[in-house]
Design a protein around this motif. Sequence first.
Motif, PDB file in Angstrom:
ATOM      1  N   MET A 180      -5.465  -9.079  -2.906  1.00  0.00           N
ATOM      2  CA  MET A 180      -6.117  -7.972  -3.605  1.00  0.00           C
ATOM      3  C   MET A 180      -5.450  -6.649  -3.238  1.00  0.00           C
ATOM      4  O   MET A 180      -5.253  -5.782  -4.105  1.00  0.00           O
ATOM      5  CB  MET A 180      -7.601  -7.936  -3.258  1.00  0.00           C
ATOM      6  CG  MET A 180      -8.371  -6.827  -3.974  1.00  0.00           C
ATOM      7  SD  MET A 180      -8.357  -7.008  -5.773  1.00  0.00           S
ATOM      8  CE  MET A 180      -9.384  -8.474  -5.942  1.00  0.00           C
ATOM      9  N   GLU A 181      -5.085  -6.466  -1.976  1.00  0.00           N
ATOM     10  CA  GLU A 181      -4.364  -5.251  -1.572  1.00  0.00           C
ATOM     11  C   GLU A 181      -3.072  -5.103  -2.369  1.00  0.00           C
ATOM     12  O   GLU A 181      -2.755  -4.010  -2.862  1.00  0.00           O
ATOM     13  CB  GLU A 181      -4.033  -5.311  -0.074  1.00  0.00           C
ATOM     14  CG  GLU A 181      -5.205  -5.107   0.851  1.00  0.00           C
ATOM     15  CD  GLU A 181      -4.792  -5.110   2.312  1.00  0.00           C
ATOM     16  OE1 GLU A 181      -5.653  -4.931   3.175  1.00  0.00           O
ATOM     17  OE2 GLU A 181      -3.580  -5.299   2.588  1.00  0.00           O
ATOM     18  N   ILE A 182      -2.349  -6.192  -2.499  1.00  0.00           N
ATOM     19  CA  ILE A 182      -1.063  -6.138  -3.199  1.00  0.00           C
ATOM     20  C   ILE A 182      -1.267  -5.869  -4.690  1.00  0.00           C
ATOM     21  O   ILE A 182      -0.538  -5.077  -5.294  1.00  0.00           O
ATOM     22  CB  ILE A 182      -0.287  -7.448  -2.972  1.00  0.00           C
ATOM     23  CG1 ILE A 182       0.055  -7.596  -1.483  1.00  0.00           C
ATOM     24  CG2 ILE A 182       0.977  -7.489  -3.812  1.00  0.00           C
ATOM     25  CD1 ILE A 182       0.645  -8.936  -1.114  1.00  0.00           C
ATOM     26  N   PHE A 229       4.644  -7.551   3.719  1.00  0.00           N
ATOM     27  CA  PHE A 229       4.721  -7.332   2.270  1.00  0.00           C
ATOM     28  C   PHE A 229       5.949  -6.500   1.921  1.00  0.00           C
ATOM     29  O   PHE A 229       6.685  -6.829   0.977  1.00  0.00           O
ATOM     30  CB  PHE A 229       3.458  -6.643   1.770  1.00  0.00           C
ATOM     31  CG  PHE A 229       3.596  -6.083   0.384  1.00  0.00           C
ATOM     32  CD1 PHE A 229       3.740  -6.929  -0.705  1.00  0.00           C
ATOM     33  CD2 PHE A 229       3.616  -4.717   0.168  1.00  0.00           C
ATOM     34  CE1 PHE A 229       3.886  -6.421  -1.985  1.00  0.00           C
ATOM     35  CE2 PHE A 229       3.767  -4.197  -1.108  1.00  0.00           C
ATOM     36  CZ  PHE A 229       3.897  -5.048  -2.188  1.00  0.00           C
ATOM     37  N   PHE A 230       6.198  -5.419   2.652  1.00  0.00           N
ATOM     38  CA  PHE A 230       7.365  -4.591   2.376  1.00  0.00           C
ATOM     39  C   PHE A 230       8.655  -5.371   2.643  1.00  0.00           C
ATOM     40  O   PHE A 230       9.647  -5.215   1.918  1.00  0.00           O
ATOM     41  CB  PHE A 230       7.333  -3.324   3.224  1.00  0.00           C
ATOM     42  CG  PHE A 230       6.223  -2.383   2.865  1.00  0.00           C
ATOM     43  CD1 PHE A 230       6.155  -1.836   1.598  1.00  0.00           C
ATOM     44  CD2 PHE A 230       5.245  -2.049   3.772  1.00  0.00           C
ATOM     45  CE1 PHE A 230       5.131  -0.973   1.242  1.00  0.00           C
ATOM     46  CE2 PHE A 230       4.215  -1.184   3.442  1.00  0.00           C
ATOM     47  CZ  PHE A 230       4.154  -0.650   2.173  1.00  0.00           C
ATOM     48  N   TYR A 231       8.636  -6.196   3.683  1.00  0.00           N
ATOM     49  CA  TYR A 231       9.817  -7.007   4.001  1.00  0.00           C
ATOM     50  C   TYR A 231      10.154  -7.951   2.852  1.00  0.00           C
ATOM     51  O   TYR A 231      11.310  -8.040   2.420  1.00  0.00           O
ATOM     52  CB  TYR A 231       9.554  -7.792   5.289  1.00  0.00           C
ATOM     53  CG  TYR A 231      10.613  -8.806   5.634  1.00  0.00           C
ATOM     54  CD1 TYR A 231      11.874  -8.401   6.056  1.00  0.00           C
ATOM     55  CD2 TYR A 231      10.351 -10.169   5.531  1.00  0.00           C
ATOM     56  CE1 TYR A 231      12.854  -9.332   6.371  1.00  0.00           C
ATOM     57  CE2 TYR A 231      11.314 -11.106   5.851  1.00  0.00           C
ATOM     58  CZ  TYR A 231      12.569 -10.680   6.264  1.00  0.00           C
ATOM     59  OH  TYR A 231      13.531 -11.616   6.562  1.00  0.00           O
ATOM     60  N   ARG A 232       9.135  -8.638   2.329  1.00  0.00           N
ATOM     61  CA  ARG A 232       9.381  -9.568   1.231  1.00  0.00           C
ATOM     62  C   ARG A 232       9.685  -8.826  -0.065  1.00  0.00           C
ATOM     63  O   ARG A 232      10.482  -9.299  -0.882  1.00  0.00           O
ATOM     64  CB  ARG A 232       8.169 -10.480   1.027  1.00  0.00           C
ATOM     65  CG  ARG A 232       7.745 -11.265   2.235  1.00  0.00           C
ATOM     66  CD  ARG A 232       8.761 -12.260   2.708  1.00  0.00           C
ATOM     67  NE  ARG A 232       9.102 -13.270   1.741  1.00  0.00           N
ATOM     68  CZ  ARG A 232       9.802 -14.367   2.031  1.00  0.00           C
ATOM     69  NH1 ARG A 232      10.219 -14.577   3.269  1.00  0.00           N
ATOM     70  NH2 ARG A 232      10.095 -15.239   1.096  1.00  0.00           N
ATOM     71  N   LEU A 233       9.064  -7.664  -0.253  1.00  0.00           N
ATOM     72  CA  LEU A 233       9.284  -6.904  -1.477  1.00  0.00           C
ATOM     73  C   LEU A 233      10.745  -6.522  -1.644  1.00  0.00           C
ATOM     74  O   LEU A 233      11.268  -6.523  -2.763  1.00  0.00           O
ATOM     75  CB  LEU A 233       8.418  -5.635  -1.460  1.00  0.00           C
ATOM     76  CG  LEU A 233       8.580  -4.678  -2.652  1.00  0.00           C
ATOM     77  CD1 LEU A 233       8.031  -5.324  -3.922  1.00  0.00           C
ATOM     78  CD2 LEU A 233       7.874  -3.355  -2.379  1.00  0.00           C
ATOM     79  N   HIS A 279       8.217  -9.277  -6.523  1.00  0.00           N
ATOM     80  CA  HIS A 279       6.871  -9.856  -6.569  1.00  0.00           C
ATOM     81  C   HIS A 279       6.605 -10.322  -7.997  1.00  0.00           C
ATOM     82  O   HIS A 279       7.274  -9.899  -8.938  1.00  0.00           O
ATOM     83  CB  HIS A 279       5.827  -8.818  -6.142  1.00  0.00           C
ATOM     84  CG  HIS A 279       4.576  -9.430  -5.568  1.00  0.00           C
ATOM     85  ND1 HIS A 279       4.550 -10.021  -4.316  1.00  0.00           N
ATOM     86  CD2 HIS A 279       3.333  -9.565  -6.065  1.00  0.00           C
ATOM     87  CE1 HIS A 279       3.333 -10.466  -4.074  1.00  0.00           C
ATOM     88  NE2 HIS A 279       2.571 -10.209  -5.123  1.00  0.00           N
ATOM     89  N   TYR A 280       5.626 -11.205  -8.131  1.00  0.00           N
ATOM     90  CA  TYR A 280       5.208 -11.710  -9.437  1.00  0.00           C
ATOM     91  C   TYR A 280       6.335 -12.432 -10.175  1.00  0.00           C
ATOM     92  O   TYR A 280       6.353 -12.462 -11.412  1.00  0.00           O
ATOM     93  CB  TYR A 280       4.668 -10.585 -10.323  1.00  0.00           C
ATOM     94  CG  TYR A 280       3.444  -9.905  -9.774  1.00  0.00           C
ATOM     95  CD1 TYR A 280       2.316 -10.639  -9.405  1.00  0.00           C
ATOM     96  CD2 TYR A 280       3.400  -8.516  -9.628  1.00  0.00           C
ATOM     97  CE1 TYR A 280       1.192 -10.014  -8.900  1.00  0.00           C
ATOM     98  CE2 TYR A 280       2.275  -7.878  -9.126  1.00  0.00           C
ATOM     99  CZ  TYR A 280       1.171  -8.634  -8.759  1.00  0.00           C
ATOM    100  OH  TYR A 280       0.052  -8.006  -8.254  1.00  0.00           O
ATOM    101  N   MET A 281       7.268 -12.988  -9.469  1.00  0.00           N
ATOM    102  CA  MET A 281       8.314 -13.784 -10.103  1.00  0.00           C
ATOM    103  C   MET A 281       8.819 -14.795  -9.083  1.00  0.00           C
ATOM    104  O   MET A 281       8.631 -14.613  -7.874  1.00  0.00           O
ATOM    105  CB  MET A 281       9.472 -12.914 -10.600  1.00  0.00           C
ATOM    106  CG  MET A 281      10.298 -12.246  -9.518  1.00  0.00           C
ATOM    107  SD  MET A 281      11.770 -11.408 -10.186  1.00  0.00           S
ATOM    108  CE  MET A 281      11.024 -10.182 -11.223  1.00  0.00           C
ATOM    109  N   PRO A 282       9.416 -15.892  -9.535  1.00  0.00           N
ATOM    110  CA  PRO A 282       9.969 -16.853  -8.580  1.00  0.00           C
ATOM    111  C   PRO A 282      10.973 -16.185  -7.649  1.00  0.00           C
ATOM    112  O   PRO A 282      11.770 -15.336  -8.075  1.00  0.00           O
ATOM    113  CB  PRO A 282      10.639 -17.900  -9.483  1.00  0.00           C
ATOM    114  CG  PRO A 282       9.924 -17.782 -10.792  1.00  0.00           C
ATOM    115  CD  PRO A 282       9.564 -16.336 -10.933  1.00  0.00           C
ATOM    116  N   ALA A 283      10.930 -16.564  -6.382  1.00  0.00           N
ATOM    117  CA  ALA A 283      11.800 -15.927  -5.382  1.00  0.00           C
ATOM    118  C   ALA A 283      13.276 -16.094  -5.738  1.00  0.00           C
ATOM    119  O   ALA A 283      14.080 -15.181  -5.487  1.00  0.00           O
ATOM    120  CB  ALA A 283      11.513 -16.516  -4.001  1.00  0.00           C
ATOM    121  N   ILE A 284      13.642 -17.233  -6.321  1.00  0.00           N
ATOM    122  CA  ILE A 284      15.055 -17.460  -6.631  1.00  0.00           C
ATOM    123  C   ILE A 284      15.536 -16.455  -7.675  1.00  0.00           C
ATOM    124  O   ILE A 284      16.654 -15.929  -7.580  1.00  0.00           O
ATOM    125  CB  ILE A 284      15.268 -18.922  -7.108  1.00  0.00           C
ATOM    126  CG1 ILE A 284      16.761 -19.230  -7.247  1.00  0.00           C
ATOM    127  CG2 ILE A 284      14.539 -19.183  -8.402  1.00  0.00           C
ATOM    128  CD1 ILE A 284      17.479 -19.333  -5.946  1.00  0.00           C
TER     129      ILE A 284
END
Length: 544
Positions: A435-437, A137-141, A146-151
């Motif tokens: 749910m954690e996120i 999660f931290f890596y992707r954050l 978060h909560y938006m398209p990755a692009i």
Amino acid sequence: MKNGFRQSMAWLHTYSGLLVGWVLFVVFAGGTAAYFRSEITFWMQPELHGAALKSPSAAERPELARRVADWLGQNAAGSPRWFITLPSEREPLVRVVWQKPPGQAPAKGRGRFGEALLDPATVQPVAGVRDTRGGDFFYRLHFDLHYMPAIWARWIVGFCAMFMLVAIVSGIVTHRRIFKDFFTFRPRKGQRSWLDAHNVSAVLALPYHLMITYTGLLTLVFMYMPWAPQAAYEQPRWQGAFEAEALGRPERPQASQRAAPLADLGAMVAQAQQRWQGVPAGQITIDHPGDAAARVAVRQTSGLSLRMRAPIAYFSGAEGAFTGVSDEQPRAAVLTYDVSEGLHVARFASPLLRALFFLSGLAGCAMVATGLLLWTVKERPAHLKALQKGERGSWALRLVDGLNVGAVAGLLVAMPALFWINRLLPVEVAERAQMEIHLFFAVWGACALLGLARPSRGMWRAQLLAAGALFALVPLLNAATGGAHWGVSLPQGQWVVAGFDAVCLLLGVGLLGAARWLRRPLARRTAAAGGAAARQPQAQGLAS
């Protein structure tokens, strides 16, 4: 150029850092945590702490791969793609991911894939392990937010990283005594103390800051500037053709719609390892398993060199015949790009070097945070004078003060809160990882709203106290919720769990020390009148 070259660079440095500083703090904090993302994930799954898990040797991997392929054939039949990650020293379980067949999954998102963790001894899912994104999660954050398209997120992060590079270069230019000031710290001197703290945290890891910012931009350079390969290769599949020629990777095959059983995967892994003089296989990708056009890609274990992309051996899935390699002898330009990306991710790093990367990342967080606070220190005297005269204070100062509390102190509360949520949330909750996120962002959002509502010294102290307590009590949380506490982890040599607890304790002590420092009365006032105005709640701030 108004006020001379250095003054212009100082202005550029200030505002190129301020305008994106809050996003950069999130990027630095998430990226710093991601250096130990495997270790964080392991800690967040206490059910694994008592298991006697070890990384299989190179000689054991072909048989393990064969058994994993049998498990996938029984549990992921019809999938167009399988991904197998064999155990390593940092990840002791087999991780399998498969793309769900068309019609069984949404068109986009993580729901398109199934995932399981397998015990390498039994090649069966480990029972009772809680679902969590963990360190991933931290890596992707740190680059997907978060909560938006990755692009969109990657464009935002890239834009902020470019501002960061401008801020670093302009800071070097404008800082005439950069190395002398590195050895200078004057406590309790107001603005000068904050400037010294900013200088020390910036210069301490300056090579790291330059490297991590530049290589971060470089990792997504073809997304930011795709025009050259777009012009050279046929649309719309220019990416596959470009990678095939530049990196030597064949394009993904198309299914033939003719059924054919998968050949012996263990024999393919053994042949690949023999080609690499015994270097173990790390990842296996199987396109169209069960189809006559199936292809198997066996990737060498990553982390053995500075390069991001390890060599790959390709095989015909139906026949098991070797068909070629890629990434073994890349061209100079490709190797440069590959090493740059590898430096950014630091998979090659030994535990000691990884710890140094982590400390440099913490210095980057401090650099960004002190830079944001330094702007408020410089603006506060004018704000106090305006209040003394009965005029309205600076709305920009109040906004920046609030954003500083929310982005910096709020994130420092939310990060350890995620570990508490992970341990206290019932294991059987549906969609538990998400749910954690969601709760992580709920905690962060609450802290941010409180900070914007009352951006005061007291709010800073309250949130730092909360963050420090949450971090410092992590070892007790671990012991109370089924994890391997120090009485178990140290005698058994579970250094990952013991080290995680120790780092959290140290971070907590540091944050509690910062909160205690905020209890002290303000050492100096800008002026007698300014001191009177500073007692008004709306004029208070951490940097007063």
